[in-house]
Enzyme design. Structure first.
Site, PDB file in Angstrom:
ATOM      1  N   LYS A  86      -9.620   7.694 -11.413  1.00  0.00           N
ATOM      2  CA  LYS A  86      -9.920   6.857 -12.583  1.00  0.00           C
ATOM      3  C   LYS A  86     -10.233   7.991 -13.734  1.00  0.00           C
ATOM      4  O   LYS A  86     -10.956   8.428 -14.224  1.00  0.00           O
ATOM      5  CB  LYS A  86     -10.763   6.006 -12.728  1.00  0.00           C
ATOM      6  CG  LYS A  86     -10.498   4.675 -13.153  1.00  0.00           C
ATOM      7  CD  LYS A  86     -10.184   4.830 -14.932  1.00  0.00           C
ATOM      8  CE  LYS A  86     -11.991   5.179 -15.441  1.00  0.00           C
ATOM      9  NZ  LYS A  86     -11.334   5.060 -17.096  1.00  0.00           N
ATOM     10  N   GLU A 125     -22.543  14.478 -13.510  1.00  0.00           N
ATOM     11  CA  GLU A 125     -22.530  15.532 -15.021  1.00  0.00           C
ATOM     12  C   GLU A 125     -22.253  14.922 -16.070  1.00  0.00           C
ATOM     13  O   GLU A 125     -21.444  13.940 -15.932  1.00  0.00           O
ATOM     14  CB  GLU A 125     -21.741  16.463 -14.571  1.00  0.00           C
ATOM     15  CG  GLU A 125     -21.794  17.409 -13.453  1.00  0.00           C
ATOM     16  CD  GLU A 125     -20.631  18.265 -12.755  1.00  0.00           C
ATOM     17  OE1 GLU A 125     -20.350  18.960 -11.974  1.00  0.00           O
ATOM     18  OE2 GLU A 125     -19.548  18.673 -14.530  1.00  0.00           O
ATOM     19  N   GLU A 176     -27.178  13.798 -28.347  1.00  0.00           N
ATOM     20  CA  GLU A 176     -25.637  14.218 -28.433  1.00  0.00           C
ATOM     21  C   GLU A 176     -24.947  14.064 -29.387  1.00  0.00           C
ATOM     22  O   GLU A 176     -24.404  12.839 -29.266  1.00  0.00           O
ATOM     23  CB  GLU A 176     -25.781  14.191 -27.086  1.00  0.00           C
ATOM     24  CG  GLU A 176     -24.092  14.735 -26.593  1.00  0.00           C
ATOM     25  CD  GLU A 176     -22.677  14.977 -24.876  1.00  0.00           C
ATOM     26  OE1 GLU A 176     -23.381  13.305 -24.678  1.00  0.00           O
ATOM     27  OE2 GLU A 176     -22.730  15.818 -24.397  1.00  0.00           O
TER      28      GLU A 176
HETATM   29  P1  NAD Z   1     -18.143   7.752 -20.717  1.00  0.00           P
HETATM   30  O1  NAD Z   1     -19.259   8.160 -20.153  1.00  0.00           O
HETATM   31  O2  NAD Z   1     -17.458   6.961 -22.081  1.00  0.00           O
HETATM   32  O3  NAD Z   1     -17.146   7.912 -20.281  1.00  0.00           O
HETATM   33  C1  NAD Z   1     -16.302   8.550 -18.890  1.00  0.00           C
HETATM   34  C2  NAD Z   1     -15.696   7.912 -17.690  1.00  0.00           C
HETATM   35  O4  NAD Z   1     -16.215   6.819 -17.056  1.00  0.00           O
HETATM   36  C3  NAD Z   1     -14.360   7.654 -18.303  1.00  0.00           C
HETATM   37  O5  NAD Z   1     -13.117   7.251 -17.755  1.00  0.00           O
HETATM   38  C4  NAD Z   1     -14.777   6.136 -18.392  1.00  0.00           C
HETATM   39  O6  NAD Z   1     -13.556   4.952 -18.655  1.00  0.00           O
HETATM   40  C5  NAD Z   1     -15.209   5.408 -17.288  1.00  0.00           C
HETATM   41  N1  NAD Z   1     -16.307   4.554 -17.827  1.00  0.00           N
HETATM   42  C6  NAD Z   1     -16.757   3.707 -18.135  1.00  0.00           C
HETATM   43  N2  NAD Z   1     -18.115   2.516 -18.262  1.00  0.00           N
HETATM   44  C7  NAD Z   1     -17.204   3.111 -16.665  1.00  0.00           C
HETATM   45  C8  NAD Z   1     -18.314   1.836 -16.035  1.00  0.00           C
HETATM   46  N3  NAD Z   1     -19.139   0.574 -16.330  1.00  0.00           N
HETATM   47  N4  NAD Z   1     -18.214   1.988 -14.899  1.00  0.00           N
HETATM   48  C9  NAD Z   1     -17.482   3.326 -14.517  1.00  0.00           C
HETATM   49  N5  NAD Z   1     -16.260   4.315 -15.187  1.00  0.00           N
HETATM   50  C10 NAD Z   1     -17.057   3.850 -16.097  1.00  0.00           C
HETATM   51  O7  NAD Z   1     -17.467   9.474 -20.968  1.00  0.00           O
HETATM   52  P2  NAD Z   1     -16.721   9.894 -22.168  1.00  0.00           P
HETATM   53  O8  NAD Z   1     -17.397   9.493 -23.794  1.00  0.00           O
HETATM   54  O9  NAD Z   1     -15.305   9.861 -22.030  1.00  0.00           O
HETATM   55  O10 NAD Z   1     -17.093  11.425 -21.780  1.00  0.00           O
HETATM   56  C11 NAD Z   1     -17.797  12.714 -23.189  1.00  0.00           C
HETATM   57  C12 NAD Z   1     -19.648  12.563 -21.973  1.00  0.00           C
HETATM   58  O11 NAD Z   1     -19.415  13.072 -21.202  1.00  0.00           O
HETATM   59  C13 NAD Z   1     -20.408  13.305 -22.502  1.00  0.00           C
HETATM   60  O12 NAD Z   1     -21.509  12.625 -22.757  1.00  0.00           O
HETATM   61  C14 NAD Z   1     -19.884  14.482 -22.387  1.00  0.00           C
HETATM   62  O13 NAD Z   1     -21.559  15.484 -22.371  1.00  0.00           O
HETATM   63  C15 NAD Z   1     -20.060  14.257 -20.474  1.00  0.00           C
HETATM   64  N6  NAD Z   1     -19.624  15.499 -20.400  1.00  0.00           N
HETATM   65  C16 NAD Z   1     -21.132  15.720 -19.344  1.00  0.00           C
HETATM   66  C17 NAD Z   1     -20.056  17.335 -18.038  1.00  0.00           C
HETATM   67  C18 NAD Z   1     -21.154  17.865 -17.690  1.00  0.00           C
HETATM   68  O14 NAD Z   1     -20.715  18.471 -16.686  1.00  0.00           O
HETATM   69  N7  NAD Z   1     -22.064  17.361 -17.901  1.00  0.00           N
HETATM   70  C19 NAD Z   1     -18.431  18.100 -18.662  1.00  0.00           C
HETATM   71  C20 NAD Z   1     -18.018  17.107 -19.407  1.00  0.00           C
HETATM   72  C21 NAD Z   1     -18.285  15.176 -20.528  1.00  0.00           C
END
Ligand code: NAD
Length: 521
Positions: A207, A282, A415
């Site tokens: 997804k 992550e 962040e």
């Molecule tokens: P997000 O958590 O908003 O979304 C990530 C994914 O989760 C998307 O595909 C979204 O559709 C899905 N999602 C959202 N709500 C969900 C739910 N209730 N159930 C299942 N899936 C759901 O994150 P984002 O804004 O897309 O990405 C940025 C974040 O990702 C930042 O916090 C960043 O630090 C983190 N990040 C972490 C790493 C790492 O390796 N630690 C790497 C890259 C990004």
């Protein structure tokens, strides 16, 4: 510009992406298909519209224009994909490691054959500049090759003999798994999760993030062209609270590999609880880079600037807190400010641009709001100068350094996930460690010092999953990746990925006629 300076600036660029005009033309060509017809799910090898018929609009971060419609999946589409993954699991997991290795290397070959297309689409869909996205496919292919090579030994275990028994462990694929990815560097991050899952013998429902969905289909197409059997890698597009949620709740999906925000990780843990989902998270970061006064200042400066302004600062391992020893604080910050003003902001397909537009108006608004928060908290905001040619009607922001901050301010704790660096002075080693650890996050940390004992002491004392000393973030694929506290659960990379995607079984064989208690005799 002198030829050698030009060459230095373009190190790492695919040669075919080194010309702005050529890139613009290539983006028109590569994006045309997404505008012409909706981007569909890929379920059981078949491009599939949502059962509901719903789609959503994918918008350009550059100017907000409509790039195309994308299928908006929900529980029905996830159920179809999970069923396809379940059907494909028996045959895929039964293939030998050598067979999986061959197919995954071919996936890498096909990715490389489409490297410029992947780079251009990734850059246009995320706003992250081609200077960095140029390597998206290259790094994705490396991930496939690394795990392909390890597929034959993935099920290997340990021999653990005892006095009367020979115990041995072996691993087997856990089953169909869900991979949920964020919008930053989506192609590379997806391959980082999907390649080990496939190498382990799992089948996958992916997804992708709704703000940058396009390259997920390029990856799935590459996999199909490479001979990956239908149903082994499925893609369901859609929003987190519909498609994402349904994937985490589906009983046939045995594990969820998730990369995203910490709050979403909490939600996924709750959603997956009724089906006892195994999770690997992550999550976010607020990573410190600690510069002691005995550090190599030039290299530290290069690394500090690189680790906050590359990839638009939209990277989990960005060093977004700059901790500088008081004795060099003002001079070092002045030099960072000078660089900050010179970092070019521009069109993401321009090879000279470092910072492109942020992913989405909502995210851009969030990042910009921290300028007001910083001023309200009494800090000083040193903004970079936007590049003269940068368009103004997209999600643009400028590289920003915040000084005069203190460790408990929101700008030092939250962040921001943009090109915004908060500087904090520290007095001595103990003070540096205290400030560095004083956050909810614990993903990565960077230490700059020339004293070897101090490097080790501080590295041991920092509460983070990954520490780099006198270095920027340089990934080595066999090493563990992941964070402590709100930055994640578990590790992947190298063999850690197989531990997540596989079940370990212990088999215990009696070596003799050892004593067995005779009950009821
Ligand atoms: P997000 O958590 O908003 O979304 C990530 C994914 O989760 C998307 O595909 C979204 O559709 C899905 N999602 C959202 N709500 C969900 C739910 N209730 N159930 C299942 N899936 C759901 O994150 P984002 O804004 O897309 O990405 C940025 C974040 O990702 C930042 O916090 C960043 O630090 C983190 N990040 C972490 C790493 C790492 O390796 N630690 C790497 C890259 C990004």
């Amino acid at each position: 510009m002198a030829a050698d300076a030009q060459a230095r600036r373009h190190v790492g660029l695919l040669p075919q992406t080194a010309d702005f005009a050529v890139n613009l033309e290539a983006s028109r060509r590569h994006l045309a298909r997404f505008a012409a017809a909706p981007t569909l799910h890929l379920i059981g090898g078949v491009p599939t519209a949502s059962a509901s018929g719903e789609t959503f609009s994918d918008q350009s971060p550059i100017d907000g224009t409509h790039l195309g419609e994308v299928a908006a999946g929900d529980a029905a589409d996830v159920a179809a994909a999970a069923s396809a993954a379940q059907d494909a699991f028996e045959e895929w997991s039964a293939k030998s490691g050598e067979q999986r290795k061959r197919i995954l290397h071919t996936v890498a070959d096909v990715i490389m054959a489409r490297a410029d297309e992947i780079a251009i689409v990734e850059s246009a869909d995320t706003g992250q500049t081609i200077r960095f996205m140029s390597s998206a496919a290259v790094r994705g292919a490396e991930n496939f090759r690394f795990f392909a090579d390890r597929a034959p030994a993935a099920s290997d275990g340990l021999a653990l003999p005892s006095e009367h028994h020979l115990n041995y462990t072996s691993r087997r694929a856990i089953g169909p798994v869900g991979v949920i990815t964020p919008w930053n560097t989506p192609f590379m991050l997806s391959t980082w999760k999907i390649a080990p899952a496939l190498a382990a013998g799992c089948t996958v429902v992916h997804k992708p993030a709704e703000w940058s969905p396009l390259t997920a289909n390029l990856l799935a197409e590459a996999a199909a062209d490479a001979g990956l059997p239908a149903g082994v890698l499925n893609v369901v597009h859609g929003f987190g609270d519909t498609a994402g949620r349904a994937l985490t709740e589906h009983p046939d999906i045995k594990a969820i590999a998730f990369v995203g925000e910490s709050a979403t990780g909490s939600a996924i843990q709750a959603q997956g609880a009724p089906t006892l989902k195994r999770v690997h998270f992550e999550l976010g970061g607020k990573n410190p880079v600690i510069v002691f006064d005995d550090a190599d200042m030039e290299r530290a400066l290069d690394a500090v600037v690189f680790m906050i302004y590359s990839l638009n600062g939209e990277r989990c391992t960005s060093s977004s807190r700059l901790l500088v020893q008081e004795s060099i604080h003002d001079e070092f910050c002045a030099r960072v400010a000078e660089r900050t003003r010179a970092v070019p902001v521009g069109h993401p397909l321009d090879p000279d641009a470092v910072i492109g537009p942020l992913i989405h108006p909502r995210h851009c608004e969030k990042v910009r709001s921290y300028m007001d928060i910083a001023r309200a908290e009494g800090a000083i905001v040193v903004e970079g100068t936007p590049w003269a040619d940068a368009p103004r009607d997209g999600n643009w922001t400028v590289p920003t350094l915040i000084t005069g901050a203190s460790p408990r301010m929101r700008i030092a704790q939250e962040e921001i996930f943009g090109p915004v660096l908060t500087a904090l002075p520290f007095s001595d080693e103990a003070d540096a460690i205290k400030i560095a650890n004083d956050t909810d996050y614990g993903l990565a940390a960077y230490i700059w010092t020339s004293e070897i004992g101090r490097a080790h002491r501080v590295a041991q004392a920092l509460d983070a999953g990954m520490i780099w000393v006198n270095s920027q973030n340089v990934r080595h694929l066999p090493t563990p990746f992941g964070g402590t506290k709100a930055s994640g659960i578990g590790r992947d990379g190298g063999d850690w990925s197989f531990d997540f995607y596989m079940e370990t079984k212990n088999t215990s064989i009696a070596l003799d006629t050892h004593h067995i208690a005779r009950l009821g005799v």
